[in-house]
Design a protein around this motif. Structure first.
Motif, mmCIF file in Angstrom:
data_model
loop_
_atom_site.group_PDB
_atom_site.id
_atom_site.type_symbol
_atom_site.label_atom_id
_atom_site.label_comp_id
_atom_site.label_asym_id
_atom_site.label_seq_id
_atom_site.Cartn_x
_atom_site.Cartn_y
_atom_site.Cartn_z
ATOM 1 N N ASP A 1 -13.058 16.624 5.983
ATOM 2 C CA ASP A 1 -14.055 15.799 6.679
ATOM 3 C C ASP A 1 -13.501 15.221 7.979
ATOM 4 O O ASP A 1 -14.207 15.176 9.002
ATOM 5 N N LEU A 2 -12.224 14.775 7.949
ATOM 6 C CA LEU A 2 -11.636 14.143 9.134
ATOM 7 C C LEU A 2 -11.095 15.162 10.124
ATOM 8 O O LEU A 2 -11.017 14.902 11.325
ATOM 9 N N GLY A 3 -10.695 16.329 9.607
ATOM 10 C CA GLY A 3 -10.155 17.365 10.473
ATOM 11 C C GLY A 3 -8.824 17.016 11.101
ATOM 12 O O GLY A 3 -8.478 17.522 12.181
ATOM 13 N N VAL A 4 -8.058 16.149 10.470
ATOM 14 C CA VAL A 4 -6.765 15.727 11.024
ATOM 15 C C VAL A 4 -5.670 16.698 10.586
ATOM 16 O O VAL A 4 -5.579 17.053 9.405
ATOM 17 N N THR A 5 -4.841 17.110 11.523
ATOM 18 C CA THR A 5 -3.700 17.972 11.209
ATOM 19 C C THR A 5 -2.865 17.311 10.126
ATOM 20 O O THR A 5 -2.513 16.134 10.234
ATOM 21 N N THR A 6 -2.549 18.074 9.065
ATOM 22 C CA THR A 6 -1.850 17.489 7.919
ATOM 23 C C THR A 6 -0.687 18.375 7.492
ATOM 24 O O THR A 6 -0.851 19.581 7.307
ATOM 25 N N LEU A 7 0.476 17.757 7.353
ATOM 26 C CA LEU A 7 1.653 18.416 6.779
ATOM 27 C C LEU A 7 1.904 17.759 5.431
ATOM 28 O O LEU A 7 2.160 16.555 5.352
ATOM 29 N N TYR A 8 1.805 18.561 4.379
ATOM 30 C CA TYR A 8 1.823 18.055 3.000
ATOM 31 C C TYR A 8 2.992 18.702 2.259
ATOM 32 O O TYR A 8 3.098 19.931 2.220
ATOM 33 N N VAL A 9 3.857 17.887 1.685
ATOM 34 C CA VAL A 9 5.030 18.384 0.967
ATOM 35 C C VAL A 9 4.827 18.217 -0.530
ATOM 36 O O VAL A 9 4.402 17.153 -0.995
ATOM 37 N N THR A 10 5.115 19.287 -1.282
ATOM 38 C CA THR A 10 5.013 19.203 -2.740
ATOM 39 C C THR A 10 5.964 20.195 -3.393
ATOM 40 O O THR A 10 6.333 21.206 -2.795
ATOM 41 N N HIS A 11 6.347 19.882 -4.627
ATOM 42 C CA HIS A 11 7.111 20.807 -5.456
ATOM 43 C C HIS A 11 6.165 21.614 -6.334
ATOM 44 O O HIS A 11 6.534 22.653 -6.880
ATOM 45 N N ASP A 12 4.932 21.145 -6.435
ATOM 46 C CA ASP A 12 3.945 21.723 -7.349
ATOM 47 C C ASP A 12 3.179 22.846 -6.648
ATOM 48 O O ASP A 12 2.346 22.597 -5.773
ATOM 49 N N GLN A 13 3.445 24.096 -7.059
ATOM 50 C CA GLN A 13 2.804 25.201 -6.374
ATOM 51 C C GLN A 13 1.305 25.291 -6.661
ATOM 52 O O GLN A 13 0.557 25.880 -5.891
#
Length: 404
Positions: free
Chosen positions: A183-195
Motif C-alpha cells: 500500500d505504501l510502496g516504500v522500498t524495503t530491505l527485510y532480513v530473516t532466517h525463515d525461508q
C-alpha cells in the motif's frame, strides 16, 4: 522513496572476520527485497551497513543517488523495525508512535495527522491510549511499525521483526507487513532466517551464505531453478531431499542409479537439462522436493518410476500426510549439505547406504510406520547438482542476473 544499491561492499572486523564479501545488490525503488540465509551468513550486517550502524570496510552504498558511506544514520532517511519492539513502557501507544517526530520538532498538528494515519493503517486506533504492557506481542510489533511509518522515510529496514512472535501471530503479522509495504510502496530491505517468510513476502529474495550472495531472484525462480545445492537445500519446507546417484545410460535411456534402485529419466528431463549428458557415468547429487513424491497406489500417473523404502514416521496434517521413509541409497554428503544440516540442528545418518526421504503424500494414503512403501517419483521435477562444485546442472546460463 529511493533505491538501495550495494557496490562491491566488504565488511571485515578487526579480528579478520569477513562478515560480508564482495556484496553487489540493487534494490529497486518501491521493491520488497528479502535477505535470507543461515545464522552468521552476514545478512544482518549488510542491513546494518545500510542503516549506518556498521561502517563498511570497502565498496559503496547508495540510497537513491546519494552515496551514504559516511552519512550519519540519522541523516539517511531510513526507518528501522527491529526484532525487539523497543517501546517506551511509560508512554502510550500514541506517544510511542509520535516520539521521533516530537524529537525532530515536527508541528503538533502534523504529528497528530501522521500518528492517526498510521494507527488507521495498522488497526491501532482503539489502542492509542494504552501502554505497551497492555498489548499483545503482535500489537506491540504493529506499534513499532507505526513509529517507522510516521517518519515517511525513503526506505524501511526490517531485521527479523517477527522472530519474537508465536507461530499464529507470525502468519498474521506477515500479512500485515506485506499489505502495508504494498500500500505504501516504500522500498524495503527485510532480513530473516525463515525461508517461508522470504518466499511469501519478497518481490525478490537474495540468498546469502558465508557473507556472499548466492542467488537473487523471484521466490518461484529460486524454488524452481536454484543456482546451486545450497540454495536448493535452503529454500523449501520441508527441505529438499538430496541423494547421491550415478547417471548411467541403458538401452539409450538415461537413468539415475541409487545403489540397487534406479530412476529412469525421460527425454523431457534430458531436454530440460542438456548438460546431464556430460555427467554420464559420473556421480551427481539428486534433489527431490517432498511434493514430488507420492504413494504409488494413489499416483494419478501410473507410469512414474518408483523407489522402494520403509516407513519410519507418519505425520498426519489433515490436508496431507508427511511421510518419512528410508531407502537403500547413499546420502549426499557435501560441504553444502553438512552446512545446511548444522543450521537446522540435524545429523546426517550414520549408515552410509541409507537415506531418509520426506514426502508430502495425499491424505488418503494408508501407509503406516513399519510398512514397506512404494513411492512414485515425478522425475520431470528432479534437481541435479555437481557434487564437486555444488552448481545446478542445467545446460543454460542460469546465473546471469541471479547469482553472485
Amino acid at each position: 522513496m529511493a533505491s538501495i544499491t550495494f557496490e562491491r561492499v566488504d565488511k571485515v572486523y578487526a579480528d579478520g572476520t569477513k562478515a560480508v564479501d564482495d556484496f553487489d545488490l540493487e534494490i529497486d525503488d518501491g521493491e520488497f527485497m528479502v535477505l535470507v540465509g543461515p545464522s552468521g551468513c552476514g545478512k544482518t550486517t549488510a542491513l546494518r551497513m545500510v542503516a549506518g550502524l556498521e561502517e563498511i570496510s570497502s565498496g559503496v552504498i547508495r540510497i537513491g543517488d546519494r552515496v551514504v558511506n559516511y552519512v550519519p544514520s540519522r541523516d539517511r532517511d531510513i526507518a528501522m523495525v527491529f526484532q525487539s519492539y523497543a517501546l517506551y513502557p511509560h508512554l502510550s501507544v500514541y506517544e510511542n508512535i509520535a516520539f521521533g517526530l516530537k524529537v525532530k520538532k515536527v508541528p503538533k498538528n502534523e504529528i497528530d495527522r501522521r500518528v492517526n494515519d498510521a494507527a488507521r493503517i495498522l488497526d491501532l486506533e482503539a489502542l492509542l491510549k494504552r501502554k505497551p504492557r497492555a498489548l499483545s506481542g503482535g500489537q506491540r510489533q504493529r506499534v513499532a511499525m507505526g513509529r517507522a511509518i510516521v517518519r515517511e522515510p525513503a526506505a524501511f529496514l526490517m531485521d527479523e521483526p517477527l522472530s519474537n512472535l508465536d507461530a499464529k501471530l507470525r502468519v498474521q503479522t506477515r500479512a500485515v507487513i506485506s499489505k502495508l509495504q504494498h500500500d505504501l510502496g516504500v522500498t524495503t530491505l527485510y532480513v530473516t532466517h525463515d525461508q517461508v517468510e522470504a518466499l511469501t513476502m519478497g518481490d525478490r529474495v537474495a540468498v546469502m551464505r558465508k557473507g556472499r550472495l548466492q542467488q537473487v531472484a523471484t521466490p518461484q525462480e529460486l524454488y524452481d531453478h536454484p543456482v546451486n545445492l545450497f540454495v536448493g537445500g535452503f529454500i523449501g519446507s520441508p527441505a529438499m531431499n538430496v541423494i547421491e546417484a550415478t547417471l548411467e545410460r541403458n538401452n539409450g535411456q538415461l537413468a539415475a542409479d541409487f545403489g540397487k534402485q534406479s530412476l529412469r529419466l525421460s527425454d523431457e528431463v534430458e531436454a530440460q537439462r542438456p548438460a546431464l549428458k556430460d555427467f554420464e557415468g559420473r556421480k551427481v547429487v539428486v534433489g527431490i522436493r517432498p511434493e514430488h513424491l507420492e504413494d504409488a497406489s494413489l499416483a494419478l500417473n501410473g507410469n512414474r518410476p518408483t523407489l522402494l523404502g520403509n516407513v519410519v514416521l507418519r505425520e498426519a496434517l489433515g490436508s496431507e500426510i508427511v511421510l518419512h521413509f528410508v531407502v537403500d541409497a547413499r546420502p549426499a554428503v557435501t560441504e553444502e549439505v553438512l552446512e545446511l544440516a548444522e543450521d537446522v540442528g540435524t545429523e546426517l545418518p550414520e549408515a552410509a547406504h541409507e537415506t531418509t526421504l520426506v514426502g508430502r503424500f495425499d491424505a488418503h494414503s494408508r501407509l503406516k510406520e513399519g510398512e514397506a512403501a512404494n513411492v512414485a517419483v515425478d522425475t520431470t521435477e528432479l534437481h541435479f547438482f555437481d557434487p564437486e562444485t555444488g552448481l545446478g546442472i542445467y545446460g543454460r546460463d542460469t546465473t546471469k542476473g541471479e547469482a553472485a
